[in-house]
Design a protein around this motif. Structure first.
Motif, PDB file in Angstrom:
ATOM      1  N   LYS A 228      -9.794  -1.939 -12.174  1.00 50.52           N
ATOM      2  CA  LYS A 228     -10.116  -3.232 -11.585  1.00 50.52           C
ATOM      3  C   LYS A 228     -10.388  -3.077 -10.091  1.00 50.52           C
ATOM      4  CE  LYS A 228      -8.490  -7.922 -10.969  1.00 50.52           C
ATOM      5  NZ  LYS A 228      -7.364  -8.855 -11.005  1.00 50.52           N
ATOM      6  N   PHE A 229      -9.542  -2.296  -9.420  1.00 52.05           N
ATOM      7  CA  PHE A 229      -9.690  -2.117  -7.973  1.00 52.05           C
ATOM      8  C   PHE A 229     -11.029  -1.450  -7.660  1.00 52.05           C
ATOM      9  CE2 PHE A 229      -9.127   0.959  -4.409  1.00 52.05           C
ATOM     10  CZ  PHE A 229      -9.072   0.029  -3.379  1.00 52.05           C
ATOM     11  N   PHE A 230     -11.320  -0.353  -8.359  1.00 54.17           N
ATOM     12  CA  PHE A 230     -12.581   0.344  -8.079  1.00 54.17           C
ATOM     13  C   PHE A 230     -13.785  -0.541  -8.391  1.00 54.17           C
ATOM     14  CE2 PHE A 230     -10.250   4.556  -8.556  1.00 54.17           C
ATOM     15  CZ  PHE A 230     -10.370   4.869  -7.216  1.00 54.17           C
ATOM     16  N   THR A 231     -13.677  -1.318  -9.478  1.00 51.88           N
ATOM     17  CA  THR A 231     -14.811  -2.162  -9.842  1.00 51.88           C
ATOM     18  C   THR A 231     -15.058  -3.210  -8.759  1.00 51.88           C
ATOM     19  OG1 THR A 231     -14.182  -1.857 -12.135  1.00 51.88           O
ATOM     20  CG2 THR A 231     -15.759  -3.604 -11.691  1.00 51.88           C
ATOM     21  N   LEU A 232     -13.973  -3.812  -8.266  1.00 50.72           N
ATOM     22  CA  LEU A 232     -14.151  -4.849  -7.232  1.00 50.72           C
ATOM     23  C   LEU A 232     -14.747  -4.248  -5.963  1.00 50.72           C
ATOM     24  CD1 LEU A 232     -10.860  -6.847  -7.771  1.00 50.72           C
ATOM     25  CD2 LEU A 232     -13.177  -7.728  -8.045  1.00 50.72           C
TER      26      LEU A 232
ATOM     27  N   ALA B  95      -1.612  -4.985  -7.026  1.00 53.25           N
ATOM     28  CA  ALA B  95      -1.258  -4.573  -8.396  1.00 53.25           C
ATOM     29  C   ALA B  95      -1.329  -3.068  -8.580  1.00 53.25           C
ATOM     30  CB  ALA B  95      -2.201  -5.262  -9.376  1.00 53.25           C
ATOM     31  N   LEU B  96      -1.855  -2.352  -7.555  1.00 48.95           N
ATOM     32  CA  LEU B  96      -1.995  -0.899  -7.731  1.00 48.95           C
ATOM     33  C   LEU B  96      -0.660  -0.246  -8.040  1.00 48.95           C
ATOM     34  CD1 LEU B  96      -4.555   0.175  -4.985  1.00 48.95           C
ATOM     35  CD2 LEU B  96      -4.832   0.289  -7.458  1.00 48.95           C
TER      36      LEU B  96
ATOM     37  N   GLN C 236      -9.996   9.542  -4.160  1.00 44.65           N
ATOM     38  CA  GLN C 236     -10.910   8.401  -4.167  1.00 44.65           C
ATOM     39  C   GLN C 236     -10.175   7.123  -3.745  1.00 44.65           C
ATOM     40  OE1 GLN C 236     -10.700  10.941  -5.967  1.00 44.65           O
ATOM     41  NE2 GLN C 236     -12.222  11.143  -7.583  1.00 44.65           N
ATOM     42  N   LEU C 237      -8.947   6.995  -4.235  1.00 38.63           N
ATOM     43  CA  LEU C 237      -8.174   5.792  -3.966  1.00 38.63           C
ATOM     44  C   LEU C 237      -7.933   5.645  -2.461  1.00 38.63           C
ATOM     45  CD1 LEU C 237      -6.893   3.643  -5.645  1.00 38.63           C
ATOM     46  CD2 LEU C 237      -4.856   5.040  -5.913  1.00 38.63           C
TER      47      LEU C 237
ATOM     48  N   GLU D  61      -0.773  -1.957   3.395  1.00 36.88           N
ATOM     49  CA  GLU D  61       0.422  -2.096   2.550  1.00 36.88           C
ATOM     50  C   GLU D  61       0.243  -1.291   1.273  1.00 36.88           C
ATOM     51  OE1 GLU D  61       1.628  -6.113   1.896  1.00 36.88           O
ATOM     52  OE2 GLU D  61       1.823  -6.535   4.032  1.00 36.88           O
ATOM     53  N   ALA D  62      -0.938  -1.402   0.657  1.00 31.05           N
ATOM     54  CA  ALA D  62      -1.165  -0.679  -0.600  1.00 31.05           C
ATOM     55  C   ALA D  62      -1.017   0.822  -0.351  1.00 31.05           C
ATOM     56  CB  ALA D  62      -2.560  -0.996  -1.131  1.00 31.05           C
ATOM     57  N   MET D  63      -1.562   1.262   0.789  1.00 27.13           N
ATOM     58  CA  MET D  63      -1.507   2.695   1.082  1.00 27.13           C
ATOM     59  C   MET D  63      -0.051   3.118   1.293  1.00 27.13           C
ATOM     60  SD  MET D  63      -3.491   4.877   4.027  1.00 27.13           S
ATOM     61  CE  MET D  63      -4.845   3.817   4.160  1.00 27.13           C
ATOM     62  N   ALA D  64       0.700   2.322   2.052  1.00 27.66           N
ATOM     63  CA  ALA D  64       2.089   2.686   2.330  1.00 27.66           C
ATOM     64  C   ALA D  64       2.876   2.784   1.030  1.00 27.66           C
ATOM     65  CB  ALA D  64       2.723   1.655   3.258  1.00 27.66           C
ATOM     66  N   LEU D  65       2.673   1.806   0.152  1.00 29.11           N
ATOM     67  CA  LEU D  65       3.461   1.820  -1.097  1.00 29.11           C
ATOM     68  C   LEU D  65       3.036   2.985  -1.988  1.00 29.11           C
ATOM     69  CD1 LEU D  65       3.566  -2.025  -1.696  1.00 29.11           C
ATOM     70  CD2 LEU D  65       5.431  -0.561  -0.969  1.00 29.11           C
TER      71      LEU D  65
END
Length: 2025
Positions: free
Chosen positions: A701-705, A738-739, A753-754, A781-785
């Motif tokens: 979902k993340f990559f598609t968006l 949601a990652l 890639q992420l 935040e996503a990166m830190a988590l």
């Protein structure tokens, strides 16, 4: 950086500077011109940038210029090509290329892994130094052999003939004479000559010779992460060699795959092989258009990530489809044998023709045939590791399955550790049994059951009839990079030299558990596994069912794509694949694997199509070969996601309608017929191995968006949501949040890639509908988590700083700023790029880490500002053409936004987001601070490069807001979690280290200072301050590892103290010296102390030295591990200077050394805490001075001895009031371990070696006497510490050296302190069980690290030991030369001052000490030159004052005169000759040197093991030659006096030759020394020397009592002479005072006074002939008595000592002595009852036979250690003399009877050895009460010999006689030797009745003892009783009574004996009664019966004895004449 020319500094330094007599506290508290800042505070650093700009480097030319500022190429950008492992690129055609730059650092201060390789390389070029020690070891063996051949004769006198001795000497040859010895030169010239000579051929880097710093401390070492690469497990290679059946009728095809039974998982894809003959293959030619070479592979490489004992290699065989079920088709293979071929000829022909028909008609189809499995563990373990080379290693082995199975069972339970598939020995197996496939049991589930069953002993499979065949396969560990290998995609893996060679296939692994490795290669494979089909309800003829699988790009049949991999001997790709067919089965199971290579970009039309056919096996009319009976399909893309997993599909009876492919078959389409009512009847599983499809909903979902945003393709349907401009932001933020729900395994695989996409969102906020949308916070935040999650779950995969390797390698190789791409190189290969610190310099420097750095811009405008032209230009140049498909976005994050963008800088945004983040995110980021720091650093450095800002002054490179953010980040709060603190600490340190290369350095220094302050504030409140200190050292160590460390310390600045605002009067006058102009004094002095200006100017080195100084403070809290940490930090820095090619120039080195000058006073302060290395040396001068015993004498690690020696600046040891008592001498602070002390000293020496000599001179001239003496002590210690140990010692040192134990101690201490290191341990342990076998950093795999410490291994090869000893020898030589240089500096400064008397003695002592050790010939030459110069300049020092120095010097010179090395002898003899000459010139006679040389020779001869008189003879001859050649003194009496002395020395030598012969015979050796000592009765000095030699020998052999007596004799001798000198009432009056200690002492009484007058020059001049000498000897004697356990004697010694101390009012000593007396008496008291003290066992030894020479017919009493058995001494002596005379020449006489010499063989040597006991007369026993009394001062001994008159030893009671022999020795034991001559012998003969009386008395005593024992011992009592009253006791009491008492003897002489025996019996019965009574009180109920029995026996005995006992002899009661028995005594 500026450089005021160094010359000006030097000029100032040379001005007169005063000395300072001030405080002994040295530099720490010296008042200065400015207010001192305490060491615990950090001073404010100099503004670095300003300083550098004010001092442009132009001023300085030459090598110093590089120290002024960073080089222009400090940072550079390096593009590193990503290596493509295959010949072709793996990417699909439509992909674009990326490059990643990386920043690289040029030099590194960390001495690195390469450092030790380079060091080893340098060490190989070392010159081997010549050491006496090694020469001696080689020579010693020959000497020993020679000694054995000589005879054992002692001459009567210890002196040989004078004449012969002179003759020998005159005929020997001298050594080479030194050319200029006899010339007289000015002392300046001499010094200059010596100094030049010393500088020749010196080793430039001292630390290159010292062991590398300890790895565990190297926190600054940061291993370069591994280049990201695909994961591989342990690899095994399987080669299929041949397959033969009993009958050869048709082609057979094979498949191999690995299965893990425990995990129930297939762990590899299939490998297909074809071993058919060409003839068989030709049968199928019609069906195979052409054969691709890739399908001809017969060998495969399997990878196993998780090796276990449950892995099987399963082999399945298939054949061409034919009519009949599997069983029928297998039958012929089971029954027919090749040997019977004639019998079955027709049958075979028939089978062949059937097979041919089947091949031609059904050649496309296969059927299952047979299978087997190989248990891999058996191969690995039975073939053993590589090290086992058993005889049966014939690799060819038949392994029927049963036999293999049996072998496997024992090992089965061993667990996974057995299974290493990397090291087993290759095996060739012949598999003979196959099991036929069963049509209803083909699924994987069934296979797992079979495999589990195979491992059981009673396997069901064993009962089945096998298909016999012979499959030969080879299994071996795969080579590192095999040739001719194809990847799973069939690409050619390098090296692939020839494309025509049959390939090996790399088989794709399906790991049993997750493997966390990011994708780095393009891979897009799909695997389809049809599992089962249920057509039981399908009408019509559907029995032999085949499934055809196709990959369709659309619905037209022509759109089937050729992407299905072929199997074996066929084309590479097909458009369809068929499953094997099971005959007549409507619901078959399948085991087929269809492998496809799918396109990178899939559309909604791509689908898998399955078509079901009925195959007619028999050719019938009108019947098609294949009839379609069903269809089904799987659409592959759904909502942009690849569909994989298990499917249960309905099957349509007819062809699906148009546009079916976008729907799933589950949808009920109108008008379609389905099998079984649209139920799922076909089960199939689809899996993908893809680097394109994540197969995870959250990631998809993340990559598609992101893709939707990039392509701006709104609206977009995503499942049930339509994505529009309005909701895309919310959706994207939700998908980032949601990652964290995504599977970690998948996140890791798509990690690169992420992260790249998240960074992209931060750097390019997307523009939606013209508005910039700020996603920075969500992305941060996503990166830190994400980063945190990876860390937490993969903690096994970290380096020692807790950095996850996957993340580190991402930053290092893959990260790049998304906008400004460097242009892509032609050719389109992929690159890694890293920023590198330039590469033009030698690679040996270990480019140790990627360097990079950070800044933040919170200006988040909502409208796009125009990007600066620079960025626009770059973007303009590098616009990329977009790729057509959107999946590419998943592959590499290299796309750009096309919309107008506002670019933010990543580092600024990161810093900002971090500063403003909320607590949970902040916590997560803090946990992984290193990641964000490194990201910022790399972003900053890329930004500087890409925007060409590297030339901009550092203060203008980054905006202020960003700099403020950094400052905010650096003042992080310190969390509670210890592990986190440790990680944060190192992350911050690395970050600051990196910033030093990028931003304002002064700013970074201030950050360091503020961090320091934070920690200091915490120190007061912390529960565990030492843990914080340790962190601070680690922090500092990392910061200091900057490659430009030297430059950062401004090494070329002068120390100008900041101008004091109001110069106070007190500050100017407070200097302690009245002479110096204050400024200059300040100049030099402040360079050597940690003053505020020093710490400001040299900021980092000031911090490090302050830290060290504080930790080493004697009363500080420095714990062991802190000492080690601080010292190690300093050591590794110095190592890096030594290894750095930039710092080779000596001028540069001296500037670097200036950064460490304060180390000199710091180490001087810690003198008393250093480990005392002098302790191991022989007790050279232990009792020199009364000061020596200040400390507790037992405490061996303080340096009291040497300190005292050097302090005794006033050389006379009696000086009671010592002018400078050491403030620290007795204090034992926290002593440093040997290892720490050694490292600290080597650093200290490094500074002395590299510092500017002129500066050192100025510094020394400022020191007080006390301080200079302390410096001398340090040098003394250095010599001992680095003394060469010799090759022998190196060979002996086993791996568990001292160092390791110290390490364990440190570890323990760390663990106790809780914290530091505990997690390091944990990380280390995780590492050991981590599955990432190949991803571990070298740092952690101790077994592969090439910088392992030498001590880790036991089994060093001979060459290694040899090399180690060469290095060790060079280190010892270099250290000694540095000490020598420093001594010269001290002498130079002292000459001009008036201090010389007190200091020169110390200098000479250090010099003598260095001569005393094991030194190389090279050093000794320089040492002697310095010594000659010293004696030349200050002769009065030796000849007018201290005798002791002269004595020591003579001893050292003589020792070297007997060296094996000729050059050493030449120098020593020259020195000795000049010494005599100088002594003569002062007083026209050289009595002092004469006496000292004679004594020295005597003590040398006595002490030295490997003394060689031959060499000394050369030297004596050399001295004679000098005397003859000395023209100036030819006419004086000097030459004659020299000749006399030399001849006298030669006589002593001849004595030694004899001693040499008896080296192996300790008793003989001591006898000889005793004789020599006796020969010197008239020369007290020499007698004393020999007594000391004897004491030394005894101590060596553990004879402490004898050693003590030697010392008592020495003391008595000294007392005699002191008494003659002066009558002093508290001193002993001579020998008489010592009588109470030993009666032997009287032999020391002085020979008459007229022979010797003690006043004569040179007599009694030794150090022992003084009161303190006497005290020392007595102290030593007491210590030896203590070791011997003779505590009572200690009291007697102290009785003599106490009056001396009392007279001197020495209460400290008195306290010590009384303490020791108390200990001694306590020991006596406690050991009275326990028999713990054993003083010795005595034996009489008689020597008979002329072979013994002097010893023939001599008898001795030998004293042996306690509890020596007779057998032991017999064995020892017999063996010793047998070795000397030959085995059959020595006999032991077994009895103790008198020896008749005439009966002995004259050629043999006889020994008679008898155990003897001390014998005392009755009157003596009254005084000898205690055990000690009965074992001390013994002169009489006794042994008994039983005999009968007829010659037998034993007979009946009435004929048994006994002979008692009493021996008297010449001296009392213990004496100064262990054997003493017997001088008198007496015999007593006992008649039988007397023997009986003795026996009865003994029995009665035993009874009495057992009865009255306390505590009672019932067992003992019963044993004794049983022996006395037992009925069956032979020759028991009853029999004795009957023999001797039944009749009154006829001989009146025996009346008395008769009566005595009768009384004995009376006593005996009474004692029996007492014993019985006692026993009754002790027994329990179980022994009552036994007791009654004893009582009955006793009653019987009493009754029998009654009449005998009561019969008296009437004659005795009349008056009788007294009988006189001659035998009575």
């Amino acid at each position: 950086m500026g450089f005021f020319s160094f010359r000006t500094v030097a000029a100032e330094v040379r001005k007169q500077v005063s000395r300072e007599y001030g405080s002994p506290q040295m530099s720490k508290k010296r008042p200065g011109a400015h207010q001192p800042v305490p060491l615990t505070e950090v001073v404010e650093p100099v503004d670095f940038e300003e300083y550098v700009s004010n001092h442009p480097p132009g001023a300085e030319q030459g090598p110093l210029r590089q120290l002024l500022d960073f080089p222009p190429d400090d940072l550079e950008l390096v593009l590193q090509e990503r290596e493509c492992p295959t010949l072709e690129a793996a990417l699909p055609e439509e992909e674009c290329v990326t490059i990643h730059p990386y920043v690289h650092q040029r030099y590194s201060t960390t001495h690195a892994a390469h450092y030790s390789e380079q060091k080893k390389e340098k060490q190989r070029g070392l010159v081997k130094q010549t050491f006496e020690l090694d020469e001696a070891d080689e020579g010693r063996q020959d000497d020993q052999d020679e000694v054995k051949r000589r005879s054992v004769c002692l001459d009567d006198t210890p002196r040989g003939s004078w004449a012969s001795s002179i003759f020998d000497l005159k005929n020997s040859s001298p050594d080479a004479l030194l050319p200029s010895v006899l010339e007289r030169a000015a002392s300046e010239d001499m010094d200059r000559r010596n100094a030049d000579a010393r500088q020749q051929g010196r080793h430039p880097d001292l630390l290159g010779l010292f062991p590398a710093p300890d790895e565990d401390e190297a926190v600054e070492r940061c291993s370069i992460p591994e280049i990201p690469k695909e994961h591989v497990g342990q690899r095994i290679m399987v080669k299929c060699l041949s397959l033969k059946f009993e009958i050869d009728i048709e082609p057979i095809f094979g498949t191999l795959a690995l299965y893990d039974v425990k995990e129930k998982k297939k762990i590899s894809e299939n490998f297909h092989f074809d071993l058919n003959s060409d003839q068989m293959k030709s049968l199928l030619r019609p069906h195979i258009p052409h054969t691709a070479i890739s399908t001809l592979a017969r060998s495969a490489i399997f990878s196993i990530t998780y090796p276990s004992a449950d892995i099987f290699l399963v082999i399945k065989l298939e054949k061409v489809l034919q009519q009949g079920d599997i069983g029928d088709c297998c039958e012929p293979y089971m029954v027919m044998k090749e040997s019977d071929s004639t019998k079955h000829k027709e049958k075979l022909e028939k089978l062949r023709s059937q097979a041919e028909q089947a091949c031609s008609r059904l050649g496309r189809f296969r059927m299952p045939f047979a299978w087997t499995a190989i248990h891999l563990l058996n191969i690995v373990s039975s073939m053993g590791g590589l090290e086992r080379s058993d005889s049966d290693s014939d690799t060819e082995r038949k392994a029927t399955w049963n036999e293999r199975k049996k072998k496997g069972f024992e090992r089965m339970s061993v667990g996974d550790d057995v299974c290493s598939f990397t090291t087993f020995r290759p095996a060739t197996l012949t598999v003979t049994n196959f099991f036929k496939q069963e049509g209803d049991r083909l699924s994987d589930e069934d296979l797992y059951k079979f495999l589990a069953d195979m491992r059981r002993p009673s396997s069901v499979l064993r009962r089945l009839r096998p298909v016999t065949a012979q499959l030969k396969i080879d299994i071996s560990p795969a080579p590192e990079s095999p040739h001719y290998c194809l990847s799973p995609e069939l690409l050619h893996v390098k090296p692939y030299p020839d494309l025509r060679v049959r390939p090996t296939k790399d088989v794709l692994e399906f790991p049993a558990r997750y493997v966390y490795t990011p994708h780095t290669r393009y891979r897009n494979l799909l695997y389809v596994y049809p599992q089962s089909l249920n057509f039981s309800s399908r009408q019509g003829s559907v029995r032999n069912i085949a499934v055809k699988v196709q990959f369709m790009a659309g619905e037209d049949p022509s759109q089937a794509m050729p992407v299905i991999f072929g199997k074996s001997s066929c084309p590479e790709f097909y458009k369809e694949a068929y499953t094997p067919i099971i005959y007549h089965n409507k619901s078959p199971e399948f085991y087929e694997e269809v492998k496809m290579k799918i396109p990178a970009s899939l559309t909604d039309n791509h689908h898998l199509l399955f078509t079901f056919y009925h195959i007619s096996c028999q050719p019938k009319q009108n019947t098609a070969l294949e009839t379609p009976v069903g269809y089904t399909w799987i659409p592959l893309m759904q909502h942009g996601r690849l569909r994989t997993g298990s499917f249960s599909l309905p099957v349509s009876v007819e062809k699906p309608p148009p546009s079916y492919s976008v729907l799933t078959p589950d949808v009920q389409l109108p008008g379609m017929k389905w099998v079984d009512n649209h139920k799922g009847v076909f089960n199939v599983e689809v899996t993908a191995a893809s680097s394109v499809h994540t197969q995870d909903p959250h990631l998809d979902k993340f990559f598609t968006l992101v893709y939707v945003l990039e392509e701006y393709s709104f609206p977009f349907r995503l499942k049930d949501v339509i994505i529009t401009e309005a909701n895309v932001e919310a959706e994207l933020k939700a998908s980032m949040a949601a990652l964290k729900g995504a599977l970690l395994d998948t996140c890791v695989r798509f990690l690169h890639q992420l992260l790249s996409k998240l960074i992209l969102l931060i750097v390019h906020p997307p523009v939606i509908a013209g508005q910039i949308v700020n996603l920075g916070r969500a992305a941060f935040e996503a990166m830190a988590l994400l980063v945190n999650q990876i860390h937490k779950n993969l903690d096994g995969n970290q380096d020692q700083h807790g950095r996850n390797n996957l993340l580190a390698s991402y930053i290092f190789y893959c990260f790049h700023l998304p906008s400004n791409e460097p242009t892509s190189p032609p050719g389109g290969e992929s690159h890694y790029a890293t920023l590198s610190r330039a590469t033009g310099r030698p690679s040996s420097l270990n480019l140790s880490r990627s360097k990079s750095i950070s800044n933040s811009n919170p200006d988040l405008a909502t409208t796009p500002a125009s990007p600066d032209e620079e960025v626009q230009r770059i973007i303009g140049n590098k616009a990329f053409e977009r790729c057509s498909n959107r999946m590419s976005a998943f592959l590499e994050s290299s796309s750009f936004y096309s919309a107008p963008t506002r670019q933010t800088l990543l580092h600024e945004e990161l810093a900002l987001q971090w500063v403003v983040s909320t607590s949970t995110v902040r916590e997560a980021a803090l946990h992984q601070a290193w990641f964000f720091f490194q990201l910022m650093v790399k972003s900053m450095s890329h930004h500087l490069f890409l925007s060409s800002r590297l030339d901009v002054p550092r203060r203008q490179r980054f905006p202020d807001r960003f700099v403020d953010d950094i400052a905010a980040l650096c003042s992080v709060y310190v969390p509670q979690d210890v592990e986190l603190v440790e990680r944060l600490n190192s992350s911050l340190a690395f970050f600051l280290n990196d910033l030093l290369s990028l931003i304002d350095r002064g700013f970074v220094f201030n950050l360091i200072r503020s961090y320091y302050k934070q920690i200091s504030n915490k120190l007061h409140t912390a529960q565990n301050p030492s843990a914080l200190t340790a962190l601070r050292i680690d922090f500092l160590r990392i910061v200091c590892s900057h490659e430009q460390y030297v430059t950062l310390n401004l090494p070329c600045s002068t120390l100008s103290p900041p101008a004091s605002p109001s110069p106070s009067t007190s500050s100017t006058t407070s200097q302690s010296s009245a002479f110096s102009c204050q400024a200059q004094d300040q100049g030099v002095q402040s360079m050597f102390e940690l003053s505020a200006p020093f710490r400001q100017q040299h900021f980092l080195s000031g911090l490090l030295l302050s830290e060290l100084s504080l930790i080493l403070e004697p009363d500080g809290e420095g714990l062991f591990f802190l000492h080690k940490k601080a010292i190690s930090a300093l050591h590794s820095l110095m190592c890096s200077h030594d290894a750095d090619p930039r710092h080779i120039d000596s001028q540069v080195r001296s500037h670097i050394a200036q950064l460490y000058l304060p180390l000199i006073p710091v180490v001087m302060e810690t003198l008393c805490q250093l480990h005392d290395f002098t302790d191991t040396s022989p007790p050279r001068a232990r009792h020199v001075s009364t000061l020596a015993d200040d400390g507790d004498p037992d405490n061996s690690s303080t340096i009291s001895q040497s300190v005292a020696m050097a302090i005794a600046g006033s050389p006379l040891p009696h000086s009671k009031a010592n002018p400078f008592a050491l403030p620290t001498a007795g204090r034992q602070g926290s002593t440093l371990s040997a290892e720490c002390s050694r490292t600290l000293l080597v650093c200290f020496l490094w500074v002395l070696k590299n510092a500017d000599a002129a500066l050192l001179e100025r510094y020394v001239s400022d020191l007080s006497v006390l301080q200079i003496n302390r410096l001398l002590d340090l040098l003394h210690l250095c010599v001992s510490c680095f003394e060469y140990k010799g090759k022998k010692a190196l060979e002996r040192i086993n791996s568990l050296t001292f160092k390791k134990s110290q390490d364990m101690k440190a570890r323990l201490e760390e663990a106790i302190l809780g914290t530091i290191g505990a997690r390091q341990e944990m990380v280390r342990r995780c590492r050991e069980r981590s599955p990432y076998g190949n991803q571990e950093n070298v740092r952690w795999r101790k077994n592969v690290t090439h910088w392992r410490q030498n001590t880790d291994r036991v089994d060093k090869s001979k060459a290694e030991v040899e090399q180690e000893s060469v290095v060790d020898g060079n280190l010892a030589t270099e250290v000694s030369l540095i000490v020598l240089d420093t001594l010269e500096v001290i002498v130079k400064t002292v000459v001009v001052s008036e201090l010389k008397e007190s200091v020169l003695g110390g200098v000479l002592r250090v010099l003598l000490h260095s001569m005393a050790g094991n030194q190389s010939a090279l050093f000794l030459q320089h040492c002697f030159a310095t010594q000659r110069a010293l004696v030349f300049k200050f002769p009065e020092m030796l000849f007018e004052e201290d005798t002791e120095l002269c004595a020591d010097l003579c001893l050292r010179l003589l020792r070297h005169c007997s060296s094996r090395v000729a050059s050493v002898r030449s120098h020593a003899s020259a020195s000795l000759y000049l010494l005599m000459r100088q002594n003569f010139e002062i007083g026209n006679n050289f009595a002092r040197v004469k006496m000292q040389v004679t004594m020295s020779l005597s003590s040398l001869v006595g002490m030295s093991q490997n003394f060689n008189e031959e060499h000394l003879r050369h030297s004596l001859k050399t001295i004679l030659t000098y005397a003859e050649d000395d023209l100036e003194l030819r006419d004086s009496p000097f030459p004659e006096q020299v000749q006399d002395l030399v001849f006298n020395l030669h006589m002593i030598l001849t004595d030694t030759v004899k001693m040499k012969e008896h080296q192996q015979d300790p008793e003989m050796l001591i006898d000889l020394m005793y004789r020599i000592a006796k020969g010197y009765q008239n020369s007290p000095d020499l007698r004393l020397t020999w007594l000391q030699n004897m004491a030394g020998k005894h101590s060596e052999r553990g004879n402490h009592a004898e050693a003590a007596h030697c010392l008592v004799h020495s003391a008595a001798l000294v007392a005699e002479y002191l008494n003659m000198l002066e009558d002093c009432r508290y001193l002993p009056i001579g020998c008489v005072s010592f009588q109470s200690i030993s009666s032997n002492v009287l032999e020391e009484s002085a020979v008459s006074d007229d022979i010797l007058s003690p006043e004569e020059e040179g007599i009694c001049a030794g150090k022992y002939f003084s009161e303190s000498g006497l005290v020392g000897l007595l102290e030593q004697a007491a210590a030896s008595f203590n070791m011997a356990g003779m505590y009572e004697a200690i009291n007697e010694v102290y009785k003599i000592l106490l009056p001396i101390h009392e007279a001197n009012r020495d209460f400290k000593k008195l306290a010590t002595v009384h303490g020791k007396l108390q200990d001694a008496f306590n020991k006596v008291y406690n050991q009275v009852s326990s028999p713990e003290r054993m003083f010795g066992t005595y034996f009489r030894v008689g020597f008979y036979g002329c072979r013994f020479g002097d010893l023939d017919e001599q008898e001795f009493v030998y004293k042996e250690p306690s509890i020596t058995k007779l057998a032991e001494i017999s064995h020892r002596l017999e063996e010793f003399y047998a070795e000397r005379f030959g085995d059959d020449m020595v006999e032991i006489i077994k009895d103790s009877n008198p020896v008749d010499k005439n009966k002995l063989d004259p050629n043999k040597a006889y020994l008679q050895i008898t155990y003897v006991e001390p014998f005392f007369d009755t009157y003596e026993l009254k005084e000898r009460i205690t055990y000690f009394d009965k074992n001390y001062n013994l002169r009489t001994f006794m042994y008994c010999t039983p005999f009968t008159l007829d010659g037998r030893a034993h007979g009946e009671l009435h004929e048994q006689y006994k002979r008692k022999t009493i021996l008297t020795t010449s001296h009392a034991f213990p004496y100064i030797k262990t054997r003493i001559n017997v001088i008198h012998k007496e015999e007593i003969i006992l008649v039988p009745v007397e023997v009986a009386i003795e026996d009865m008395q003994k029995k009665t005593q035993e009874l009495a003892f057992a009865t009255h024992q306390d505590p009672a011992d019932p067992k003992m009592l019963q044993m004794v009783l049983q022996g006395c009253v037992g009925t069956t006791v032979n020759q028991g009491p009853l029999e004795v009574a009957q023999v001797f008492l039944s009749d009154i003897p006829d001989d009146p002489k025996l009346f008395r004996h008769h009566n005595k025996l009768r009384l004995c019996f009376k006593d005996f019965t009474k004692r029996c009664e007492d014993a019985l009574r006692k026993n009754k009180s002790l027994i329990g109920p179980d022994q009552k019966e036994y007791h009654r029995e004893l009582e009955r026996n006793y009653t019987k005995l009493k009754e029998s004895l009654g009449p005998v006992i009561n019969r008296k002899i009437p004659q005795l009661y009349r008056t009788l004449p007294q009988p006189s028995t001659p035998t009575q005594r």
